[in-house]
Design an enzyme around this catalytic site. Structure first.
Site, PDB file in Angstrom:
ATOM      1  N   ARG A 139       2.971   4.628 -13.088  1.00 63.23           N
ATOM      2  CA  ARG A 139       2.653   5.000 -11.705  1.00 63.23           C
ATOM      3  C   ARG A 139       1.168   5.328 -11.603  1.00 63.23           C
ATOM      4  O   ARG A 139       0.480   4.925 -10.671  1.00 63.23           O
ATOM      5  CB  ARG A 139       3.465   6.242 -11.285  1.00 63.23           C
ATOM      6  CG  ARG A 139       4.940   5.998 -11.052  1.00 63.23           C
ATOM      7  CD  ARG A 139       5.194   5.125  -9.851  1.00 63.23           C
ATOM      8  NE  ARG A 139       4.638   5.668  -8.624  1.00 63.23           N
ATOM      9  CZ  ARG A 139       5.217   6.590  -7.860  1.00 63.23           C
ATOM     10  NH1 ARG A 139       6.407   7.049  -8.170  1.00 63.23           N
ATOM     11  NH2 ARG A 139       4.628   7.014  -6.734  1.00 63.23           N
TER      12      ARG A 139
ATOM     13  N   ARG B  48       3.949  10.685   2.096  1.00 63.70           N
ATOM     14  CA  ARG B  48       5.379  10.616   1.766  1.00 63.70           C
ATOM     15  C   ARG B  48       6.121  11.276   2.923  1.00 63.70           C
ATOM     16  O   ARG B  48       5.948  12.458   3.184  1.00 63.70           O
ATOM     17  CB  ARG B  48       5.679  11.340   0.444  1.00 63.70           C
ATOM     18  CG  ARG B  48       7.165  11.517   0.206  1.00 63.70           C
ATOM     19  CD  ARG B  48       7.524  11.963  -1.187  1.00 63.70           C
ATOM     20  NE  ARG B  48       7.421  10.848  -2.115  1.00 63.70           N
ATOM     21  CZ  ARG B  48       7.962  10.835  -3.337  1.00 63.70           C
ATOM     22  NH1 ARG B  48       8.638  11.892  -3.766  1.00 63.70           N
ATOM     23  NH2 ARG B  48       7.826   9.790  -4.105  1.00 63.70           N
TER      24      ARG B  48
ATOM     25  N   CYS C 277      13.441   4.712 -11.188  1.00 65.37           N
ATOM     26  CA  CYS C 277      12.199   5.325 -10.696  1.00 65.37           C
ATOM     27  C   CYS C 277      12.107   6.805 -11.038  1.00 65.37           C
ATOM     28  O   CYS C 277      11.015   7.359 -11.056  1.00 65.37           O
ATOM     29  CB  CYS C 277      12.070   5.108  -9.192  1.00 65.37           C
ATOM     30  SG  CYS C 277      13.336   5.930  -8.214  1.00 65.37           S
TER      31      CYS C 277
ATOM     32  N   HIS D  96       9.395   2.064  -1.092  1.00 63.22           N
ATOM     33  CA  HIS D  96       8.615   2.825  -2.085  1.00 63.22           C
ATOM     34  C   HIS D  96       7.738   1.836  -2.860  1.00 63.22           C
ATOM     35  O   HIS D  96       7.956   1.603  -4.054  1.00 63.22           O
ATOM     36  CB  HIS D  96       9.593   3.553  -3.016  1.00 63.22           C
ATOM     37  CG  HIS D  96       8.977   4.652  -3.825  1.00 63.22           C
ATOM     38  ND1 HIS D  96       7.666   5.071  -3.676  1.00 63.22           N
ATOM     39  CD2 HIS D  96       9.505   5.441  -4.808  1.00 63.22           C
ATOM     40  CE1 HIS D  96       7.427   6.052  -4.522  1.00 63.22           C
ATOM     41  NE2 HIS D  96       8.506   6.296  -5.223  1.00 63.22           N
TER      42      HIS D  96
ATOM     43  N   ASP E 281      19.044   3.732  -9.087  1.00 61.70           N
ATOM     44  CA  ASP E 281      18.366   4.892  -8.506  1.00 61.70           C
ATOM     45  C   ASP E 281      19.463   5.866  -8.078  1.00 61.70           C
ATOM     46  O   ASP E 281      20.646   5.500  -8.029  1.00 61.70           O
ATOM     47  CB  ASP E 281      17.527   4.420  -7.284  1.00 61.70           C
ATOM     48  CG  ASP E 281      16.729   5.544  -6.632  1.00 61.70           C
ATOM     49  OD1 ASP E 281      16.500   6.584  -7.286  1.00 61.70           O
ATOM     50  OD2 ASP E 281      16.333   5.387  -5.450  1.00 61.70           O
TER      51      ASP E 281
ATOM     52  N   GLN F 237       6.046   2.558  -6.365  1.00 62.78           N
ATOM     53  CA  GLN F 237       6.945   2.531  -7.517  1.00 62.78           C
ATOM     54  C   GLN F 237       7.101   1.111  -8.051  1.00 62.78           C
ATOM     55  O   GLN F 237       7.186   0.887  -9.255  1.00 62.78           O
ATOM     56  CB  GLN F 237       8.318   3.095  -7.119  1.00 62.78           C
ATOM     57  CG  GLN F 237       9.287   3.182  -8.269  1.00 62.78           C
ATOM     58  CD  GLN F 237       8.874   4.202  -9.318  1.00 62.78           C
ATOM     59  OE1 GLN F 237       8.594   5.340  -8.988  1.00 62.78           O
ATOM     60  NE2 GLN F 237       8.826   3.794 -10.579  1.00 62.78           N
TER      61      GLN F 237
HETATM   62  N1  NVA Z   1      15.634   6.889  -3.406  1.00 66.42           N
HETATM   63  C1  NVA Z   1      15.012   8.116  -3.841  1.00 66.42           C
HETATM   64  C2  NVA Z   1      13.748   7.821  -4.580  1.00 66.42           C
HETATM   65  C3  NVA Z   1      13.041   9.031  -5.124  1.00 66.42           C
HETATM   66  C4  NVA Z   1      11.746   8.696  -5.817  1.00 66.42           C
HETATM   67  C5  NVA Z   1      14.739   9.007  -2.644  1.00 66.42           C
HETATM   68  O1  NVA Z   1      14.328   8.496  -1.603  1.00 66.42           O
HETATM   69  O2  NVA Z   1      14.964  10.213  -2.749  1.00 66.42           O
HETATM   70  N1   CP Z   2       9.685   8.121  -8.617  1.00 67.22           N
HETATM   71  C1   CP Z   2       9.090   9.022  -7.816  1.00 67.22           C
HETATM   72  O1   CP Z   2       8.521   8.692  -6.779  1.00 67.22           O
HETATM   73  O2   CP Z   2       9.161  10.294  -8.272  1.00 67.22           O
HETATM   74  P1   CP Z   2       8.742  11.617  -7.491  1.00 67.22           P
HETATM   75  O3   CP Z   2       9.755  11.827  -6.386  1.00 67.22           O
HETATM   76  O4   CP Z   2       8.801  12.696  -8.530  1.00 67.22           O
HETATM   77  O5   CP Z   2       7.369  11.447  -6.926  1.00 67.22           O
END
Ligand code: NVA
Ligand code: CP
Length: 304
Positions: A291, A108, A263, A135, A223, A138
């Site tokens: 997930r 990540r 998500c 992502h 989101d 997800q």
């Molecule tokens: N769009 C959000 C998704 C988090 C799972 C982010 O990138 O923070």
């Molecule tokens: N939806 C998702 O990826 O959640 P986290 O940021 O908690 O991993």
């Protein structure tokens, strides 16, 4: 020294064929049944997953860790704060070293190019656990959740309401791979990336009016307006997204059978009204659970 051998990675939804994705969703449903029934399914005994997190996570971390344990393997959490990555060891060298010790690596991070660089130098499969670009894990869970509640999503219409962000990009890929139409409602200046959109131009419409976007759709998705790394833009973004909160009146315009997905983490009263998130047609808790099941299927596919 020469660098690796071709292995399958999961950096975006486009890395698997539509048939492979569908097989994976079916396997995820099977793994969910096995886990619920308490039936052992240790298909990855002795295998190790390394996870590099340069951003926070609840679901991604816990779902991969729990999933690897259930499959008989193990995982390790690595943060740049306490590895040499944070002190400037090149991504390429980290990939070379880690991939000689573990069987799969989840990352990540911010810049998608860093993930691609890592994958190019890894001997083992690399999984995208979220970048600023997409992502895909997800989306496996989101598709599993839709299939579980409503059957096949092919031919359906989905509305994305909000930011043209990493999740929106993965919905664009999913529209192509799973064969649905996607209406994207976002304020001007927050459109999805044009190159990503071009992947599925024939299936996607970008519009400004969120109410028009949700008219008669089968699935409504949103989101956060402020993704990780955009915290400094909070005030500007909240002004720009005024009118884009998914609320009851918006959901009422969707098809009577429409589902709501997010998500998570969700910000009640911002991108989604509390009563929408907590309503019966909101399946976000199943989505979060899935997930784990979907990623177990992915791990089996890549490692097994
Ligand atoms: N769009 C959000 C998704 C988090 C799972 C982010 O990138 O923070
Ligand atoms: N939806 C998702 O990826 O959640 P986290 O940021 O908690 O991993």
């Amino acid at each position: 020294m020469s660098d690796p051998v071709s292995v399958r990675h999961f950096l975006s939804l486009m890395d698997l064929s539509p048939d492979e994705l569908r097989a994976l969703i079916a396997r995820a449903a099977e793994l969910k049944r096995l886990q619920r029934a308490g039936t052992p399914h240790a298909s990855l005994q002795g295998k190790v997953l390394a996870m590099i997190f340069e951003k926070s996570s609840t679901r991604t971390r816990v779902s991969f860790e729990a999933g690897m344990i259930q499959l008989g393997g193990a995982s390790m959490f690595l943060s740049p704060r306490d590895t040499q990555l944070g002190r400037g060891e090149p991504i390429e060298d980290t990939a070379r070293v880690l991939s000689r010790m573990v069987d799969c690596i989840m990352i990540r991070t911010f810049d998608h190019a860093d993930l691609e660089t890592f994958a190019r130098h890894s001997r083992v499969p690399v999984i995208n656990g979220l970048t600023d670009m997409c992502h895909p894990c997800q989306l496996l869970a989101d598709m599993q959740t839709y299939f579980e509640h409503r059957g096949d999503i092919a031919g359906k219409t989905v509305a994305w309401v909000g930011d043209g962000n990493n999740m929106c990009h993965s919905y664009i890929s999913a529209a192509k791979q799973f064969d649905f139409s996607l209406r994207i409602a976002c304020p001007e200046g927050f459109d999805p990336d044009a190159q990503v959109l071009a992947l599925a131009a024939d299936r996607c419409d970008v519009m400004r009016d969120p109410r028009a976007a949700v008219d008669g759709v089968d699935l409504v998705v949103t989101d956060t307006w402020i993704s990780m790394g955009q915290e400094d833009e909070k005030a500007r973004r909240e002004r720009a997204f005024a009118g884009y909160m998914v609320d009851g009146s918006m959901m009422a315009r969707a098809h009577a059978d429409a589902l709501f997905l997010h998500c998570l983490p969700a910000y009640r009263g911002k991108e989604v009204a509390a009563d929408v998130l907590d309503a019966p047609d909101s399946v976000v808790w199943d989505e979060a659970e899935n997930r784990m099941h979907a990623q177990k299927a992915l791990l089996e596919f890549l490692i097994g």
